[in-house]
Design a protein around this motif. Structure first.
Motif, PDB file in Angstrom:
ATOM      1  N   LEU A 265       0.820  -1.201   0.000  1.00  0.00           N
ATOM      2  CA  LEU A 265       0.000   0.000   0.000  1.00  0.00           C
ATOM      3  C   LEU A 265       0.858   1.256   0.000  1.00  0.00           C
ATOM      4  O   LEU A 265       0.541   2.221  -0.668  1.00  0.00           O
ATOM      5  CB  LEU A 265      -0.922  -0.013   1.221  1.00  0.00           C
ATOM      6  N   SER A 266       1.977   1.233   0.712  1.00  0.00           N
ATOM      7  CA  SER A 266       2.778   2.440   0.860  1.00  0.00           C
ATOM      8  C   SER A 266       3.412   2.907  -0.445  1.00  0.00           C
ATOM      9  O   SER A 266       3.683   4.082  -0.601  1.00  0.00           O
ATOM     10  CB  SER A 266       3.858   2.235   1.908  1.00  0.00           C
TER      11      SER A 266
ATOM     12  N   ALA B 184      -4.217   3.473  -4.205  1.00  0.00           N
ATOM     13  CA  ALA B 184      -3.322   2.492  -3.593  1.00  0.00           C
ATOM     14  C   ALA B 184      -3.833   1.067  -3.813  1.00  0.00           C
ATOM     15  O   ALA B 184      -3.055   0.165  -4.145  1.00  0.00           O
ATOM     16  CB  ALA B 184      -3.171   2.773  -2.103  1.00  0.00           C
ATOM     17  N   LEU B 185      -5.130   0.864  -3.642  1.00  0.00           N
ATOM     18  CA  LEU B 185      -5.694  -0.472  -3.858  1.00  0.00           C
ATOM     19  C   LEU B 185      -5.598  -0.870  -5.333  1.00  0.00           C
ATOM     20  O   LEU B 185      -5.304  -2.030  -5.644  1.00  0.00           O
ATOM     21  CB  LEU B 185      -7.135  -0.527  -3.360  1.00  0.00           C
ATOM     22  N   ALA B 186      -5.829   0.097  -6.220  1.00  0.00           N
ATOM     23  CA  ALA B 186      -5.705  -0.191  -7.651  1.00  0.00           C
ATOM     24  C   ALA B 186      -4.258  -0.568  -7.990  1.00  0.00           C
ATOM     25  O   ALA B 186      -4.012  -1.504  -8.756  1.00  0.00           O
ATOM     26  CB  ALA B 186      -6.162   1.006  -8.476  1.00  0.00           C
TER      27      ALA B 186
ATOM     28  N   SER C  32      -7.101  13.671  -2.637  1.00  0.00           N
ATOM     29  CA  SER C  32      -7.804  13.549  -1.356  1.00  0.00           C
ATOM     30  C   SER C  32      -7.450  12.206  -0.726  1.00  0.00           C
ATOM     31  O   SER C  32      -6.914  11.307  -1.385  1.00  0.00           O
ATOM     32  CB  SER C  32      -9.317  13.638  -1.569  1.00  0.00           C
ATOM     33  N   ASP C  33      -7.766  12.057   0.547  1.00  0.00           N
ATOM     34  CA  ASP C  33      -7.507  10.781   1.225  1.00  0.00           C
ATOM     35  C   ASP C  33      -8.238   9.637   0.536  1.00  0.00           C
ATOM     36  O   ASP C  33      -7.686   8.552   0.354  1.00  0.00           O
ATOM     37  CB  ASP C  33      -7.927  10.843   2.688  1.00  0.00           C
ATOM     38  N   ALA C  34      -9.490   9.884   0.145  1.00  0.00           N
ATOM     39  CA  ALA C  34     -10.276   8.846  -0.521  1.00  0.00           C
ATOM     40  C   ALA C  34      -9.646   8.464  -1.859  1.00  0.00           C
ATOM     41  O   ALA C  34      -9.557   7.278  -2.198  1.00  0.00           O
ATOM     42  CB  ALA C  34     -11.714   9.313  -0.724  1.00  0.00           C
TER      43      ALA C  34
ATOM     44  N   HIS D  43     -12.734   8.459  -8.573  1.00  0.00           N
ATOM     45  CA  HIS D  43     -11.492   8.696  -7.833  1.00  0.00           C
ATOM     46  C   HIS D  43     -10.275   8.351  -8.690  1.00  0.00           C
ATOM     47  O   HIS D  43      -9.261   9.067  -8.652  1.00  0.00           O
ATOM     48  CB  HIS D  43     -11.459   7.899  -6.540  1.00  0.00           C
ATOM     49  N   LEU D  44     -10.357   7.271  -9.444  1.00  0.00           N
ATOM     50  CA  LEU D  44      -9.228   6.904 -10.290  1.00  0.00           C
ATOM     51  C   LEU D  44      -9.029   7.926 -11.412  1.00  0.00           C
ATOM     52  O   LEU D  44      -7.896   8.256 -11.763  1.00  0.00           O
ATOM     53  CB  LEU D  44      -9.430   5.501 -10.872  1.00  0.00           C
ATOM     54  N   THR D  45     -10.123   8.433 -11.951  1.00  0.00           N
ATOM     55  CA  THR D  45     -10.029   9.468 -12.976  1.00  0.00           C
ATOM     56  C   THR D  45      -9.365  10.720 -12.395  1.00  0.00           C
ATOM     57  O   THR D  45      -8.475  11.301 -13.018  1.00  0.00           O
ATOM     58  CB  THR D  45     -11.425   9.820 -13.534  1.00  0.00           C
ATOM     59  N   ALA D  46      -9.762  11.100 -11.194  1.00  0.00           N
ATOM     60  CA  ALA D  46      -9.188  12.272 -10.552  1.00  0.00           C
ATOM     61  C   ALA D  46      -7.708  12.059 -10.251  1.00  0.00           C
ATOM     62  O   ALA D  46      -6.895  12.972 -10.426  1.00  0.00           O
ATOM     63  CB  ALA D  46      -9.943  12.583  -9.265  1.00  0.00           C
TER      64      ALA D  46
END
Length: 68
Positions: free
Chosen positions: A2-3, A34-36, A26-28, A59-62
């Motif tokens: 993740l890091s 990170a998961l992707a 953003s955190d979200a 979120h992935l687009t952003a």
């Protein structure tokens, strides 16, 4: 794993170049990215974070737009 996707090394401390600088994501967005990066599918990410697949995609687009 993740890091490696987080600019702060995963410890929650952001070290921008300027004092008081905010992260680009953003955190979200960072959690989703990170998961992707760890290989999870959009559906798996949505289930893990209790959000919709559409939100994951947004979120992935952003996050990809922010890195360009």
């Amino acid at each position: 794993m993740l890091s490696r996707a987080l600019p702060d090394g995963g410890d929650g401390a952001w070290s921008g170049e300027e004092p008081g600088a905010r992260p680009v994501l953003s955190d979200a967005e960072r959690r989703v990215a990170a998961l992707a990066a760890d290989g999870y599918s959009n559906r798996e990410i949505a289930a893990k974070l209790f959000i919709t697949v559409s939100t994951v995609e947004q979120h992935l687009t952003a996050s990809t737009a922010s890195s360009a």
